[in-house]
Motif scaffolding. Structure first.
Motif, PDB file in Angstrom:
ATOM      1  N   GLY A   9       0.783  -1.070   0.151  1.00 49.18           N
ATOM      2  CA  GLY A   9       0.124   0.073  -0.129  1.00 49.18           C
ATOM      3  C   GLY A   9       1.018   1.149  -0.166  1.00 49.18           C
ATOM      4  N   TYR A  10       0.470   2.394   0.728  1.00 49.61           N
ATOM      5  CA  TYR A  10       1.092   3.449   0.646  1.00 49.61           C
ATOM      6  C   TYR A  10       2.527   3.226   1.311  1.00 49.61           C
ATOM      7  CZ  TYR A  10      -2.940   6.379  -0.748  1.00 49.61           C
ATOM      8  OH  TYR A  10      -3.731   6.679  -1.633  1.00 49.61           O
ATOM      9  N   VAL A  11       2.566   2.621   2.506  1.00 49.26           N
ATOM     10  CA  VAL A  11       3.942   2.498   3.127  1.00 49.26           C
ATOM     11  C   VAL A  11       4.845   1.680   2.439  1.00 49.26           C
ATOM     12  CG1 VAL A  11       4.646   1.711   5.264  1.00 49.26           C
ATOM     13  CG2 VAL A  11       3.083   3.359   5.208  1.00 49.26           C
ATOM     14  N   GLY A  12       4.070   0.207   2.306  1.00 46.19           N
ATOM     15  CA  GLY A  12       4.930  -0.778   1.619  1.00 46.19           C
ATOM     16  C   GLY A  12       5.440  -0.396   0.376  1.00 46.19           C
ATOM     17  N   VAL A  29       4.839  -7.822  -1.799  1.00 46.90           N
ATOM     18  CA  VAL A  29       4.026  -8.685  -1.816  1.00 46.90           C
ATOM     19  C   VAL A  29       2.562  -8.114  -1.561  1.00 46.90           C
ATOM     20  CG1 VAL A  29       3.231 -11.019  -0.927  1.00 46.90           C
ATOM     21  CG2 VAL A  29       5.738 -10.489  -1.109  1.00 46.90           C
ATOM     22  N   ASP A  30       1.477  -8.379  -2.294  1.00 46.07           N
ATOM     23  CA  ASP A  30       0.183  -7.912  -1.960  1.00 46.07           C
ATOM     24  C   ASP A  30      -0.703  -9.010  -2.028  1.00 46.07           C
ATOM     25  OD1 ASP A  30      -0.767  -4.901  -0.908  1.00 46.07           O
ATOM     26  OD2 ASP A  30      -2.234  -6.114  -1.588  1.00 46.07           O
ATOM     27  N   LYS A  31      -1.867  -9.295  -1.398  1.00 45.74           N
ATOM     28  CA  LYS A  31      -2.904 -10.174  -1.650  1.00 45.74           C
ATOM     29  C   LYS A  31      -3.823  -9.793  -2.555  1.00 45.74           C
ATOM     30  CE  LYS A  31      -5.565  -9.337   2.435  1.00 45.74           C
ATOM     31  NZ  LYS A  31      -6.090  -9.861   3.712  1.00 45.74           N
ATOM     32  N   GLY A  34      -5.290  -7.385  -8.230  1.00 47.72           N
ATOM     33  CA  GLY A  34      -5.430  -6.341  -9.157  1.00 47.72           C
ATOM     34  C   GLY A  34      -4.340  -5.187  -9.007  1.00 47.72           C
ATOM     35  N   LYS A  35      -4.020  -5.075  -7.834  1.00 43.87           N
ATOM     36  CA  LYS A  35      -3.046  -4.027  -7.424  1.00 43.87           C
ATOM     37  C   LYS A  35      -1.636  -4.605  -7.840  1.00 43.87           C
ATOM     38  CE  LYS A  35      -3.060  -1.719  -3.472  1.00 43.87           C
ATOM     39  NZ  LYS A  35      -3.086  -1.364  -2.046  1.00 43.87           N
ATOM     40  N   ILE A  36      -1.323  -5.702  -7.873  1.00 45.58           N
ATOM     41  CA  ILE A  36      -0.030  -6.497  -8.222  1.00 45.58           C
ATOM     42  C   ILE A  36       0.127  -6.541  -9.873  1.00 45.58           C
ATOM     43  CG2 ILE A  36       1.573  -8.337  -8.307  1.00 45.58           C
ATOM     44  CD1 ILE A  36       1.654  -6.822  -5.720  1.00 45.58           C
ATOM     45  N   GLY A  85      -2.415  -3.090   6.753  1.00 46.43           N
ATOM     46  CA  GLY A  85      -3.165  -1.899   7.516  1.00 46.43           C
ATOM     47  C   GLY A  85      -3.635  -2.430   8.912  1.00 46.43           C
ATOM     48  N   THR A  86      -3.702  -1.368   9.311  1.00 46.26           N
ATOM     49  CA  THR A  86      -4.012  -1.626  10.955  1.00 46.26           C
ATOM     50  C   THR A  86      -5.446  -0.534  11.206  1.00 46.26           C
ATOM     51  OG1 THR A  86      -2.087  -0.208  11.679  1.00 46.26           O
ATOM     52  CG2 THR A  86      -1.962  -2.544  11.940  1.00 46.26           C
ATOM     53  N   PRO A  87      -6.373  -0.616  10.660  1.00 44.33           N
ATOM     54  CA  PRO A  87      -7.381   0.270  10.697  1.00 44.33           C
ATOM     55  C   PRO A  87      -8.140   0.195  12.178  1.00 44.33           C
ATOM     56  CG  PRO A  87      -8.085  -1.758   9.645  1.00 44.33           C
ATOM     57  CD  PRO A  87      -6.594  -1.881   9.707  1.00 44.33           C
ATOM     58  N   SER A 121       3.946  -1.485   9.959  1.00 46.73           N
ATOM     59  CA  SER A 121       2.634  -0.881  10.333  1.00 46.73           C
ATOM     60  C   SER A 121       2.733  -0.525  11.830  1.00 46.73           C
ATOM     61  CB  SER A 121       1.731  -2.404  10.104  1.00 46.73           C
ATOM     62  OG  SER A 121       1.797  -2.823   9.154  1.00 46.73           O
ATOM     63  N   THR A 122       1.980   0.503  11.890  1.00 46.88           N
ATOM     64  CA  THR A 122       1.551   1.197  13.163  1.00 46.88           C
ATOM     65  C   THR A 122       0.855   0.097  14.018  1.00 46.88           C
ATOM     66  OG1 THR A 122       1.498   3.232  12.144  1.00 46.88           O
ATOM     67  CG2 THR A 122       0.644   3.146  14.419  1.00 46.88           C
ATOM     68  N   VAL A 123       1.412  -0.240  15.075  1.00 47.79           N
ATOM     69  CA  VAL A 123       0.919  -1.286  15.824  1.00 47.79           C
ATOM     70  C   VAL A 123       1.029  -0.956  17.480  1.00 47.79           C
ATOM     71  CG1 VAL A 123       1.247  -3.348  14.270  1.00 47.79           C
ATOM     72  CG2 VAL A 123       3.125  -2.575  15.905  1.00 47.79           C
ATOM     73  N   ARG A 154       5.342  11.056   5.437  1.00 47.41           N
ATOM     74  CA  ARG A 154       3.940  12.023   5.335  1.00 47.41           C
ATOM     75  C   ARG A 154       3.501  11.505   3.755  1.00 47.41           C
ATOM     76  NH1 ARG A 154       6.221  17.361   5.501  1.00 47.41           N
ATOM     77  NH2 ARG A 154       7.875  16.336   4.585  1.00 47.41           N
ATOM     78  N   GLU A 155       2.222  11.115   3.719  1.00 44.46           N
ATOM     79  CA  GLU A 155       1.815  10.908   1.902  1.00 44.46           C
ATOM     80  C   GLU A 155       2.158  12.196   1.564  1.00 44.46           C
ATOM     81  OE1 GLU A 155      -2.214   9.494   2.309  1.00 44.46           O
ATOM     82  OE2 GLU A 155      -1.410   7.549   3.348  1.00 44.46           O
ATOM     83  N   GLY A 156       2.303  12.333   0.152  1.00 44.20           N
ATOM     84  CA  GLY A 156       2.559  13.666  -0.364  1.00 44.20           C
ATOM     85  C   GLY A 156       3.971  14.201  -0.497  1.00 44.20           C
ATOM     86  N   PRO A 265      -6.631   9.986  13.055  1.00 43.89           N
ATOM     87  CA  PRO A 265      -7.882   9.622  13.661  1.00 43.89           C
ATOM     88  C   PRO A 265      -7.742   7.964  14.060  1.00 43.89           C
ATOM     89  CG  PRO A 265      -8.377  10.666  11.395  1.00 43.89           C
ATOM     90  CD  PRO A 265      -6.728  10.257  11.545  1.00 43.89           C
ATOM     91  N   LYS A 266      -7.218   7.223  13.387  1.00 41.83           N
ATOM     92  CA  LYS A 266      -7.281   5.840  14.169  1.00 41.83           C
ATOM     93  C   LYS A 266      -6.012   5.520  14.983  1.00 41.83           C
ATOM     94  CE  LYS A 266      -4.045   3.302  10.717  1.00 41.83           C
ATOM     95  NZ  LYS A 266      -2.993   2.900  11.620  1.00 41.83           N
ATOM     96  N   ASP A 267      -5.052   6.140  14.848  1.00 42.82           N
ATOM     97  CA  ASP A 267      -3.879   6.147  15.799  1.00 42.82           C
ATOM     98  C   ASP A 267      -4.101   6.839  17.163  1.00 42.82           C
ATOM     99  OD1 ASP A 267      -2.796   4.758  13.830  1.00 42.82           O
ATOM    100  OD2 ASP A 267      -1.276   6.237  13.422  1.00 42.82           O
ATOM    101  N   MET A 330      -8.438   9.407   0.555  1.00 44.17           N
ATOM    102  CA  MET A 330      -9.599   9.968   0.995  1.00 44.17           C
ATOM    103  C   MET A 330     -10.114   9.596   2.494  1.00 44.17           C
ATOM    104  SD  MET A 330     -11.291  12.337  -0.892  1.00 44.17           S
ATOM    105  CE  MET A 330     -12.973  12.131  -0.187  1.00 44.17           C
ATOM    106  N   ARG A 331      -8.969   8.908   3.088  1.00 43.60           N
ATOM    107  CA  ARG A 331      -9.640   8.059   4.342  1.00 43.60           C
ATOM    108  C   ARG A 331      -9.824   9.148   5.353  1.00 43.60           C
ATOM    109  NH1 ARG A 331      -5.070   3.078   4.202  1.00 43.60           N
ATOM    110  NH2 ARG A 331      -3.874   4.798   3.129  1.00 43.60           N
ATOM    111  N   GLU A 332     -10.837   9.260   5.955  1.00 46.70           N
ATOM    112  CA  GLU A 332     -11.103  10.007   6.941  1.00 46.70           C
ATOM    113  C   GLU A 332     -10.943  11.531   6.879  1.00 46.70           C
ATOM    114  OE1 GLU A 332     -12.386   9.028  10.127  1.00 46.70           O
ATOM    115  OE2 GLU A 332     -12.340   6.966   9.599  1.00 46.70           O
TER     116      GLU A 332
END
Ligand code: NAD
Length: 410
Positions: A9-12, A29-31, A34-36, A85-87, A121-123, A154-156, A265-267, A330-332
């Motif tokens: 994803g963004y981080v990986g 690796v991603d499951k 479509g992304k791969i 992800g760790t939503p 991941s942020t855990v 930071r994204e961006g 928000p999630k963290d 667009m998350r949150e």
């Protein structure tokens, strides 16, 4: 070194591309097949400045490969990063660690020799202990180390952040893992980036403490902004006046519609839950979260007020949808709460975002999307600028005024 990123994803993807650029052999690796498939065709599934060129260069050199096949990638790995992800967990706000533990079990089944398994991941604090327990339970035959290496990009601005970080934090419980992690980051270390080695639990908590502190800075300046409005002071000048103090610092002092995004928000929520569980509540962070939640809808009330107290049947042009500029994430995003509140008040919404419209379409209903900012504004009863994309700074305000049905800009 042979590195595997589990989760692209963004981080990986950013971390994988940057590690490859350091000279490591990286398999992402991603499951998500479509992304791969897209990545294998040279298409980048996210918008992040400079990422396409970095991926293309390292894929061409053979140092960066993409696959859905975790087993063969992990079997040859020296270091396996978990970047899934760790939503927020539905219902209670704790971090949902199911993706992390599922990935851990898959990694355990496929390791063939010593490797360091690293959480990027942020855990929550203590997750590394559980990962180690799972690995030892599944593979008592294997030697393995578990490390924590939170990501602060930071994204961006993810690539410059990864390549020139303020610091790299690594939490380990043994010397062998520490040596491996020092080798992974050797190119940055040679560039004098501070490498902070600590214990695993401390490292895990550093990430949450950093995000909670930054969220607190935003929450603070937002409340000061309200006070400025009520008293005739100028919040930008207040921010500059306090930010020049080295003890405070000027970053994260831009008043706005509240923080959003895939992390804060999630963290903040997960940190509050952890703190309550161990009987060490974080009342300051709780206040920040409450103030931020209220702020997003309060922004919609301001738009309604600027429109004379009623937006029913009116068209509001929303400029900027993503949670911040230079990303399509667009998350949150505060725009979601603002748009929903305006729709609740009966407004019609027309929106424009330079990169975020495709993701927005999956999250927002009954929104008309414009092809550019001026098309978005044409005939609208008010404009609401939500995300500070550079292209909005360059808008011709005379043209904006002429296009709007009434000259209201919030
Ligand atoms: P993301 O949702 O963009 O990507 C996660 C990816 O992991 C997805 O593509 C998903 O398909 C994949 N995945 C899940 N389980 C898998 C498995 N078992 N095997 C292979 N792939 C799997 O998430 P993200 O934004 O990259 O965030 C990842 C982590 O990094 C989170 O913990 C987040 O909090 C943290 N983080 C994010 C940022 C950021 O700016 N986005 C910054 C710092 C830290």
């Amino acid at each position: 070194m042979r590195i595997v990123m589990v989760g692209t994803g963004y981080v990986g993807l950013v971390s994988g591309a940057c590690f490859a650029d350091f000279g490591h052999d990286v398999t992402c690796v991603d499951k998500d097949a479509g992304k791969i498939a897209a990545l294998l065709k040279g298409e980048i599934p996210i918008f992040e400045p400079g990422l396409d060129a970095l991926v293309e260069k390292n894929a061409r050199n053979g140092r960066l490969v993409f696959t859905t096949d975790l087993s063969s990638a992990v079997s040859r790995a020296e270091v396996v990063f978990i970047a899934v992800g760790t939503p927020s967990r539905r219902g209670d706000g704790h971090a949902d660690l199911s993706y992390v533990y599922d990935a851990t079990r898959e990694i355990a089944r496929n390791l063939t020799g010593y490797a360091v398994v690293v959480t990027k991941s942020t855990v929550p604090v203590g997750t590394g202990d559980e990962i180690e327990r799972i690995l030892r339970e599944e593979r008592p035959d294997l030697e393995v180390s578990v490390a924590s290496n939170p990501e602060f990009l930071r994204e961006g601005a993810a690539i410059p952040d990864f390549k020139r970080p303020d610091r790299i934090v690594v939490g380990c419980e043994d010397e062998r893992a520490k040596e491996v992690m020092a080798e992974v980051y050797r190119p940055l270390y040679l560039n004098q980036a501070p490498l902070v080695f600590t214990r695993r639990r401390t490292s895990e908590l550093i990430k949450y403490a950093a995000n909670a502190f930054l969220a607190t800075k935003i929450g603070f300046i937002n409340e000061i902004a309200d006070l400025c409005e009520a008293t005739g002071a100028n919040v930008q000048e207040v921010a500059r006046g306090i930010g020049l103090d080295n003890r405070i610092g000027s970053k994260f002092l831009h008043a706005g519609p509240g923080y959003g995004g895939s992390c804060f928000p999630k963290d903040t929520l997960a940190l509050i839950r952890t703190a309550n569980d161990v009987g060490a509540p974080l009342s300051i962070v709780e206040a920040v979260v409450n103030a931020n939640d209220k702020r997003k809808r309060a922004m919609a009330r301001r738009v309604v007020a600027a429109c004379g107290g009623d937006v029913r049947g009116k068209t509001i042009a929303i400029l900027g949808l993503t949670f911040k500029p230079n990303t399509d994430d667009m998350r949150e995003a505060p725009s979601i709460a603002i748009i929903q509140a305006l729709q609740d008040a009966g407004a019609k919404i027309r929106a424009y975002d330079p990169e975020g419209s495709e993701q927005a379409k999956t999250m927002l209903a009954h929104v008309e999307y414009a092809a550019n900012a001026y098309a978005c504004l044409e005939g609208a009863d008010a404009a609401c600028l939500v995300t500070e994309w550079d292209e909005f700074r360059a808008l011709d305000l005379d043209r904006v005024k002429a296009l709007l049905a009434s000259p209201v800009l919030v």
